[in-house]
Design a protein around this motif. Sequence first.
Motif, PDB file in Angstrom:
ATOM      1  N   ILE A  25       7.906   8.159   0.924  1.00 35.50           N
ATOM      2  CA  ILE A  25       6.725   8.368   1.762  1.00 35.50           C
ATOM      3  C   ILE A  25       6.928   7.876   3.186  1.00 35.50           C
ATOM      4  O   ILE A  25       6.041   8.028   4.024  1.00 35.50           O
ATOM      5  N   MET A  52       6.254  10.443   6.010  1.00 39.88           N
ATOM      6  CA  MET A  52       5.042  11.250   6.034  1.00 39.88           C
ATOM      7  C   MET A  52       4.458  11.161   7.440  1.00 39.88           C
ATOM      8  O   MET A  52       4.411  10.090   8.039  1.00 39.88           O
ATOM      9  N   GLY A  53       4.038  12.297   7.988  1.00 35.53           N
ATOM     10  CA  GLY A  53       3.528  12.303   9.362  1.00 35.53           C
ATOM     11  C   GLY A  53       2.098  11.790   9.438  1.00 35.53           C
ATOM     12  O   GLY A  53       1.285  12.119   8.588  1.00 35.53           O
ATOM     13  N   LEU A  54       1.813  10.972  10.427  1.00 34.08           N
ATOM     14  CA  LEU A  54       0.461  10.435  10.610  1.00 34.08           C
ATOM     15  C   LEU A  54      -0.220  11.141  11.761  1.00 34.08           C
ATOM     16  O   LEU A  54       0.391  11.392  12.798  1.00 34.08           O
ATOM     17  N   HIS A  80      -2.833  10.128   0.133  1.00 32.19           N
ATOM     18  CA  HIS A  80      -2.199  11.396  -0.225  1.00 32.19           C
ATOM     19  C   HIS A  80      -1.388  11.241  -1.499  1.00 32.19           C
ATOM     20  O   HIS A  80      -1.397  12.110  -2.381  1.00 32.19           O
ATOM     21  N   LEU A  81      -0.675  10.119  -1.595  1.00 29.95           N
ATOM     22  CA  LEU A  81       0.119   9.828  -2.786  1.00 29.95           C
ATOM     23  C   LEU A  81      -0.780   9.771  -4.024  1.00 29.95           C
ATOM     24  O   LEU A  81      -0.462  10.344  -5.077  1.00 29.95           O
ATOM     25  N   ASN A 132      -3.756  11.160  -4.363  1.00 30.42           N
ATOM     26  CA  ASN A 132      -4.275  12.508  -4.631  1.00 30.42           C
ATOM     27  C   ASN A 132      -3.273  13.329  -5.432  1.00 30.42           C
ATOM     28  O   ASN A 132      -3.636  14.161  -6.249  1.00 30.42           O
ATOM     29  N   ILE A 133      -2.000  13.110  -5.166  1.00 23.86           N
ATOM     30  CA  ILE A 133      -0.955  13.886  -5.835  1.00 23.86           C
ATOM     31  C   ILE A 133      -0.702  13.373  -7.252  1.00 23.86           C
ATOM     32  O   ILE A 133      -0.522  14.152  -8.177  1.00 23.86           O
ATOM     33  N   LEU A 134      -0.717  12.044  -7.415  1.00 22.86           N
ATOM     34  CA  LEU A 134      -0.286  11.471  -8.695  1.00 22.86           C
ATOM     35  C   LEU A 134      -1.438  11.016  -9.590  1.00 22.86           C
ATOM     36  O   LEU A 134      -1.241  10.856 -10.798  1.00 22.86           O
ATOM     37  N   GLY A 135      -2.601  10.757  -9.013  1.00 26.48           N
ATOM     38  CA  GLY A 135      -3.718  10.262  -9.821  1.00 26.48           C
ATOM     39  C   GLY A 135      -3.390   9.009 -10.606  1.00 26.48           C
ATOM     40  O   GLY A 135      -3.647   8.952 -11.803  1.00 26.48           O
ATOM     41  N   ARG A 161     -10.552   6.408   2.149  1.00 27.15           N
ATOM     42  CA  ARG A 161     -10.999   7.441   3.091  1.00 27.15           C
ATOM     43  C   ARG A 161     -10.195   8.722   2.918  1.00 27.15           C
ATOM     44  O   ARG A 161     -10.701   9.825   3.130  1.00 27.15           O
ATOM     45  N   HIS A 162      -8.902   8.597   2.579  1.00 29.96           N
ATOM     46  CA  HIS A 162      -8.031   9.765   2.518  1.00 29.96           C
ATOM     47  C   HIS A 162      -7.817  10.294   1.103  1.00 29.96           C
ATOM     48  O   HIS A 162      -6.916  11.090   0.879  1.00 29.96           O
ATOM     49  N   LEU A 209       2.031  16.744 -15.202  1.00 33.81           N
ATOM     50  CA  LEU A 209       1.642  15.427 -14.690  1.00 33.81           C
ATOM     51  C   LEU A 209       0.142  15.496 -14.435  1.00 33.81           C
ATOM     52  O   LEU A 209      -0.309  16.141 -13.494  1.00 33.81           O
ATOM     53  N   GLY A 234      -2.110  12.851 -14.209  1.00 36.94           N
ATOM     54  CA  GLY A 234      -2.809  11.729 -13.578  1.00 36.94           C
ATOM     55  C   GLY A 234      -3.598  10.977 -14.627  1.00 36.94           C
ATOM     56  O   GLY A 234      -3.845  11.478 -15.727  1.00 36.94           O
ATOM     57  N   VAL A 287      -6.875  14.163 -12.701  1.00 37.15           N
ATOM     58  CA  VAL A 287      -6.823  14.683 -11.336  1.00 37.15           C
ATOM     59  C   VAL A 287      -5.448  14.390 -10.751  1.00 37.15           C
ATOM     60  O   VAL A 287      -4.991  13.253 -10.759  1.00 37.15           O
ATOM     61  N   GLY A 326      -2.172  16.372  -7.921  1.00 37.44           N
ATOM     62  CA  GLY A 326      -1.756  17.511  -7.107  1.00 37.44           C
ATOM     63  C   GLY A 326      -2.771  17.943  -6.066  1.00 37.44           C
ATOM     64  O   GLY A 326      -2.728  19.075  -5.578  1.00 37.44           O
ATOM     65  N   GLU A 327      -3.668  17.041  -5.695  1.00 35.94           N
ATOM     66  CA  GLU A 327      -4.723  17.420  -4.736  1.00 35.94           C
ATOM     67  C   GLU A 327      -4.179  17.290  -3.311  1.00 35.94           C
ATOM     68  O   GLU A 327      -4.376  16.284  -2.642  1.00 35.94           O
ATOM     69  N   GLN A 347      -0.767  16.789  11.416  1.00 37.29           N
ATOM     70  CA  GLN A 347      -0.694  16.312  12.787  1.00 37.29           C
ATOM     71  C   GLN A 347      -1.158  17.377  13.770  1.00 37.29           C
ATOM     72  O   GLN A 347      -1.634  17.080  14.850  1.00 37.29           O
ATOM     73  N   HIS A 352       6.137  16.662   2.072  1.00 34.82           N
ATOM     74  CA  HIS A 352       5.716  15.337   1.613  1.00 34.82           C
ATOM     75  C   HIS A 352       5.661  15.293   0.091  1.00 34.82           C
ATOM     76  O   HIS A 352       6.086  14.328  -0.538  1.00 34.82           O
TER      77      HIS A 352
END
Lengths: 388, 388
Positions: free
Chosen positions: A246, A249-251, A320-321, A323-326, A353-354, B236, B238, B242, B244-245, B252, B320
Amino acid sequence: MTRPPLTPRAPGSQSALRARNRQRLREILADGPATQAQLSRSTGLSPATVSNIVAEMVDAGAATREATTSSGRRAWQVSLTASREVAVGVDIGRRHVRLVAATAARQLLGERFVPLPVGHTAQRTLAVAVEEYRALLEEIGRRNEDVIGVGVGIPGPIDQRSHTVIEGAILPEWVGIDLLPGLERAFNRPVRIGNDANLGALGEAHFGDHREVSNLVYIKVGTGIGAGIVVGGSLLAGALGVSGEIGHMGLQSSDVVCRCGNRGCLETVASTKSLLDNLRLAGRDVSTSEDIPRLAQSGDLAAIRFLEDAGRAIGEASGHLANILGPELIVVGGPLACLEAEFIAPLEASMRRHSVPLIRETVRVLPSSRGDLTEALGAVALILTDAE
Amino acid sequence: MTRPPLTPRAPGSQSALRARNRQRLREILADGPATQAQLSRSTGLSPATVSNIVAEMVDAGAATREATTSSGRRAWQVSLTASREVAVGVDIGRRHVRLVAATAARQLLGERFVPLPVGHTAQRTLAVAVEEYRALLEEIGRRNEDVIGVGVGIPGPIDQRSHTVIEGAILPEWVGIDLLPGLERAFNRPVRIGNDANLGALGEAHFGDHREVSNLVYIKVGTGIGAGIVVGGSLLAGALGVSGEIGHMGLQSSDVVCRCGNRGCLETVASTKSLLDNLRLAGRDVSTSEDIPRLAQSGDLAAIRFLEDAGRAIGEASGHLANILGPELIVVGGPLACLEAEFIAPLEASMRRHSVPLIRETVRVLPSSRGDLTEALGAVALILTDAE
């Protein structure tokens, strides 16, 4: 259409079958001694199969068998033998090498720590590690033959095909060297190599406070930033051994040029290196990452401000991580993890927040429960999980 | 320290043990008939255990047993019966419902498709799905009892604790309804519910061209954007269902306000909804997502330009995602996946730009190999993998 090879099936070979049956007996015996007849009943294996496996275990010194009576009939009582076996974990950092030894029952027997100069070479560090390894075994009263394997953690992604460090910035002197043969020769034991963040995740899952959690992420914040991922109790290694990267990852909030060539990567804002750079620009006298918590705890406003920015940036990536992995839990490791108000709190707020609903409401964020030892313990876990 | 409950262990209950032993016999019999003595030898199970399991399978109609001779001795020959069993997959979209039926051997037997009005309610759609389900069974000559289960795909994250759709934008009329009881009553079969992107990933892994791949990501680009993740052959999911969101990953290059309240989310640039909004602003006459490829293929410059922007944005998020998961393959699904030059190519280039070495060099990007059917086939796979 034929059936896809998806669910990993146990190969039908006799040795794979025997290993599976042996594991079933070990699981039952881990709860206490049992007679062969009981083992047969609780597994469905024939008495002859049970007897053969027990004989092998007795030959290997893994179990003892003694005559007893059960319901008035003669029987063989089987017990697992107390083992002298240990696994050793070696955590190689940019400025240190740390070793721990522990048993399969997750008992920590001993540890060693040696600081290293920045820019240490693989050869020099290996010599130090071997010296410390010998001293550690002597301390805990074990011989080299008692060591079932040595796990070695390296800061940076590792190509598991060639056992080489891929990316150069953290340990440039180590890139491209095929580490495994040298390590196996040096220790004269089987060796497995892992990325530091992956081992942190394994360390938390096997030796930390969260062993009931089967889905967790460990975020290592150091000179680089990486994540280790445990899913359903196992390390998510990726197809080639690279995962949890990670750091680039772009901010949205940054456009600083990164060593990777892109702009605004997480590491440009939140690595200990970028924090030290910023503190120096702000006129602070800092040299190692340990200076950051020291400054912050002394109330230095620049340090507190930069830590908050770093926490928020890592929180964005963590959102984001998550959200992807739960996952159930995000564990933060590295030298900044001790700073609850200055670092963990803004990280957690930004993660929420994200992240999407349900993730936002349920994922917990905590500092590592084993501190500096986590990654070395994960290197031990790498060996133990392999043997189980 | 006690041993952590990490490696999922088979529960010691008799029924779990029996299921495991039954599965071992089925695996062997899948390669052809065998005698009970052979089954006993190749599993290590006692002849009595084998005989009991076979008797159960014969009672259930899953196997037949006939007297034979083996090496001059009387023996029982066991064969699996050709099965009439099917699984049905139901893919519910914002504007359609699609049904497929397939066997455990991954043979597609039939399919049905019905367009639905935008804003369809759960109740109305359920009635249509049940009607089509009956028609499908009749078409393929199966009775309801032949259906081992119905998998249902829903566009949107699903709370697997309450079986409810969580987020409202794609199917707002469906949010918060506990779907499972209604579905099980309507079909009178066991039902499992999955998120559309997750089912896309399962569909590719079980019915697609990439069944040798055990680590893949399926990116569904539609009114929303989500990813389904298969690791080591399994979904996967989660901790709470949930995962893969990626739709709200921040870009950016954008600061457009998203329906989630953040700015610059992937969906604000790359969902079919945002593309349609942009095309309308540019004066194009579009109504459904099918209009986008139509416009692009007719050479419309605005459509081509927006698609390239969308591809690049999804590529950034995919980079990402790939850094985190280290997959072998990224499969792109949804109505835009057919646009190789206009959409897949910029997506792939951007993915490579945003991924770390090794990932960048090895991960492949391909359009879905089963097109519109992928998610319905994944709903079938959800049932089949459960039964295996």
